[in-house]
Design an enzyme around this catalytic site. Structure first.
Site, PDB file in Angstrom:
ATOM      1  CE  LYS A  36     -16.914 -16.029  11.727  1.00 20.03           C
ATOM      2  NZ  LYS A  36     -16.637 -15.825  10.426  1.00 20.03           N
ATOM      3  CB  THR A 132      -8.787   1.996   6.338  1.00 18.26           C
ATOM      4  OG1 THR A 132      -7.415   2.004   6.131  1.00 18.26           O
ATOM      5  CG2 THR A 132      -9.453   1.505   5.191  1.00 18.26           C
ATOM      6  CG  ASP A 133      -4.593   5.593   5.747  1.00 22.77           C
ATOM      7  OD1 ASP A 133      -4.735   4.355   5.642  1.00 22.77           O
ATOM      8  OD2 ASP A 133      -3.493   6.153   6.055  1.00 22.77           O
ATOM      9  CD  GLU A 134      -4.351  -0.262   3.643  1.00 23.07           C
ATOM     10  OE1 GLU A 134      -4.521  -1.098   2.837  1.00 23.07           O
ATOM     11  OE2 GLU A 134      -3.532  -0.272   4.664  1.00 23.07           O
ATOM     12  CE1 TYR A 157      -9.097  -3.650   5.928  1.00 19.95           C
ATOM     13  CE2 TYR A 157      -7.429  -2.273   5.052  1.00 19.95           C
ATOM     14  CZ  TYR A 157      -8.174  -2.766   6.022  1.00 19.95           C
ATOM     15  OH  TYR A 157      -8.397  -1.726   7.128  1.00 19.95           O
ATOM     16  CE  LYS A 161     -12.918  -0.701   6.762  1.00 26.05           C
ATOM     17  NZ  LYS A 161     -13.463  -0.924   8.043  1.00 26.05           N
ATOM     18  CE1 TYR A 214       6.067  -9.111   3.476  1.00 25.15           C
ATOM     19  CE2 TYR A 214       4.305  -7.459   3.220  1.00 25.15           C
ATOM     20  CZ  TYR A 214       4.888  -8.884   3.543  1.00 25.15           C
ATOM     21  OH  TYR A 214       3.988  -9.556   4.239  1.00 25.15           O
TER      22      TYR A 214
END
Ligand code: NAD
Ligand code: DAU
Length: 351
Positions: A36, A132-134, A157, A161, A214
Site C-alpha cells: 500500500k 514475530t516473537d512478540e 501490535y 499479529k 525507555y
C-alpha cells in the site's frame, strides 16, 4: 515464468530485502510485490530491481478485498509470502485500529483470496505468514521461546499479529490451505524506518540529538541482521513443512542500553568524534506502556532442519548498518521529512 509469487509488504524494511533476494536468485520466478506504500513503505528501497523483467509492483491495500481478489485473478500466484503489516509497537499504543485492520483484517482478506484462487488444487501452493516473537509475550531473566511456547501477546501490535497467526493456522487446519509460519526476533540493518531503536539512534547521534532510551534501558532483545532473516524466509518458503512453524532468532541478546553504548562507540569512530562523545547524548525517558522485558528465540528447529544460522556477529552487523545509513543520506532525508516530524514530536516531546 516457472512460478508466480506474491510478496506483501515488499516495499518495507524486511520485505524489500526478501523481494531483492527472490528477484535476483530466482529469475525463473515472477515476483509480485503488493504494497500500500504506507509511511513505512518506500519504493526507493527497491530502486535497484524495479526494472528487472521478473518483478512487478502492485500498489494495493491488503484490506481491500476486491483489489486483492483482482490481483489473485490477474497473476494466479503459486505462493504468497505475507509480510505486510503495521509493525511499530509505539504506534500500536497510540493508534491500535490501524493494526487491527491491516494485521488481522488484511491477513484474513489474503487468506480468503488464496483459498478462492487455489480451492480446486492445493498441491504446489503455499501461503507463508511472516510473524514475530512478540506473540509469545515477555520472558523473565531465563529461558527462550520455542515453537510450542503458549501465546501471550501484551501490546496491540503483538495481539494483532497473534490473531493473524491464529487465523493462518485455522485456515490450514479447517480448509486444508497449505500454510507455513515463522516467528522472528528483532531485525536490524539497511532500510529500517528510523522509528525503530537502532536507526533512530543512528540518525539522532549523527545529528547530535538526544537518544531516547525507555525506562532504564534494561529491556533485552535478540537482534538479527535483516539479510539473515531474508535467507531464512527463502529456506522456509522452499523447504518448510506444511502447517509447520519455525522460530528465527539471532541467539544474540543485548539490553537496550548495551546496544546504544556499542552504537555510540561505533559512531564516535565513524564520525571521528572524541571517545565517549556520542554517549553524552543518551537520555533516559518515560518507559513504553506495557514494555515487554525480554525476548529470546530458540531457533534450533530451523538450524537442525535447514542448516540455517546467523551469519554475522552483532558488532559487524551494526557497523555495516551504520555504514549504510551514513552512505545513504538522501534515503534518510526523504523518510524523515513530512509525517516523521509530527510522529517524532508526538512520541518524544515532553516524554
Ligand atoms: P515495515 O513497517 O518496515 O514494512 C511494512 C510494509 O507493509 C510497508 O511497506 C507498508 O507499506 C506495507 N503495508 C502496511 N500496511 C499495508 C496494507 N494495509 N496493505 C498493503 N501493504 C501494507 O515492517 P517490517 O519491519 O519490514 O516487518 C515486516 C513483517 O515482518 C511484519 O509482518 C512484521 O510483523 C514482521 N516482523 C518484523 C520484525 C522486525 O524486527 N522488524 C521482526 C519479526 C517479524
Ligand atoms: O521482536 C520482534 C519485533 O521487534 C517486531 O515484531 C517489531 O515489528 C519490531 O518493531 C520490533 O519491536 P520492538 O518494540 O522490540 O522494537 P523497537 O525498535 O521499537 O524497540 C526495541 C527496544 O528499544 C524496545 O525495548 C523499546 C526500546 N526503545 C525503542 C525506541 C523506539 C527505546 O528505548 N527507545 C526508543 O526510542
Amino acid at each position: 515464468m516457472d512460478s508466480t509469487l506474491i510478496v506483501t509488504g515488499g516495499a518495507g524494511f524486511i520485505g524489500s530485502h526478501v523481494v531483492r533476494r527472490l528477484v535476483c536468485r530466482y529469475p525463473e520466478y515472477r515476483i509480485v510485490n503488493v504494497d500500500k506504500l504506507t509511511y513505512a513503505g518506500n519504493a526507493e528501497n527497491l530502486a535497484d530491481v524495479e526494472d528487472c523483467p521478473n518483478y512487478v509492483f502492485e500498489k494495493t491495500d491488503i484490506t481491500d478485498a476486491e483489489g486483492v481478489r483482482t490481483i489473485f485473478d490477474r497473476y494466479r500466484p503459486d505462493g504468497v509470502i505475507h509480510l505486510a503489516a503495521e509493525s511499530h509497537v509505539d504506534r500500536s499504543i497510540s493508534h491500535p485500529d490501524d493494526f487491527i485492520m491491516t494485521n488481522i483484517v488484511g491477513t484474513a482478506t489474503l487468506l480468503n483470496a488464496a483459498l478462492a484462487c487455489w480451492k480446486d488444487r492445493f498441491e504446489g501452493k503455499r501461503f507463508y505468514h511472516v510473524s514475530t516473537d512478540e506473540v509469545y509475550g515477555s520472558l523473565g531473566k531465563e529461558g527462550s521461546f520455542t515453537e510450542t511456547t503458549a501465546y501471550a501477546p501484551r501490546s496491540p501490535y503483538s495481539a494483532s499479529k497473534a490473531a493473524s497467526d491464529h487465523l493462518v493456522r485455522a485456515y490450514g487446519h479447517t480448509f486444508g490451505l497449505p500454510v507455513v509460519l515463522s516467528n522472528c526476533s528483532n531485525n536490524y540493518g539497511p532500510c529500517q524506518f528510523p522509528e525503530k531503536l537502532i536507526p533512530l539512534a543512528i540518525n539522532n547521534i549523527k545529528n547530535n540529538r538526544p537518544v531516547p532510551v525507555y525506562g532504564k534501558g534494561e529491556n533485552v532483545r535478540d537482534w538479527l541482521y535483516v539479510l539473515d532473516h531474508a535467507q531464512a524466509i527463502d529456506l522456509i518458503y522452499h523447504r518448510g513443512g506444511n502447517g509447520e512453524t519455525y522460530n528465527i532468532g539471532g541467539n544474540n541478546e543485548w539490553s537496550n542500553i548495551e546496544v546504544i553504548r556499542l552504537l555510540c562507540r561505533i559512531m564516535d569512530r565513524k564520525l571521528q568524534r572524541a571517545e565517549g562523545a556520542s554517549e553524552q547524548l543518551v537520555a533516559f525517558v518515560k518507559d513504553r506502556a506495557g514494555h515487554d522485558l525480554r525476548y529470546a528465540i530458540d531457533s534450533s528447529k530451523l538450524q537442525r532442519e535447514m542448516g540455517w544460522k546467523p551469519s554475522l556477529e552483532f558488532e559487524e552487523g551494526l557497523e555495516k548498518t551504520v555504514d549504510w545509513y551514513l552512505a545513504n543520506e538522501a534515503w534518510l532525508q526523504h523518510v524523515v521529512s513530512g509525517e516523521y516530524q509530527q510522529y517524532y514530536k508526538n512520541q518524544y516531546e515532553n516524554r
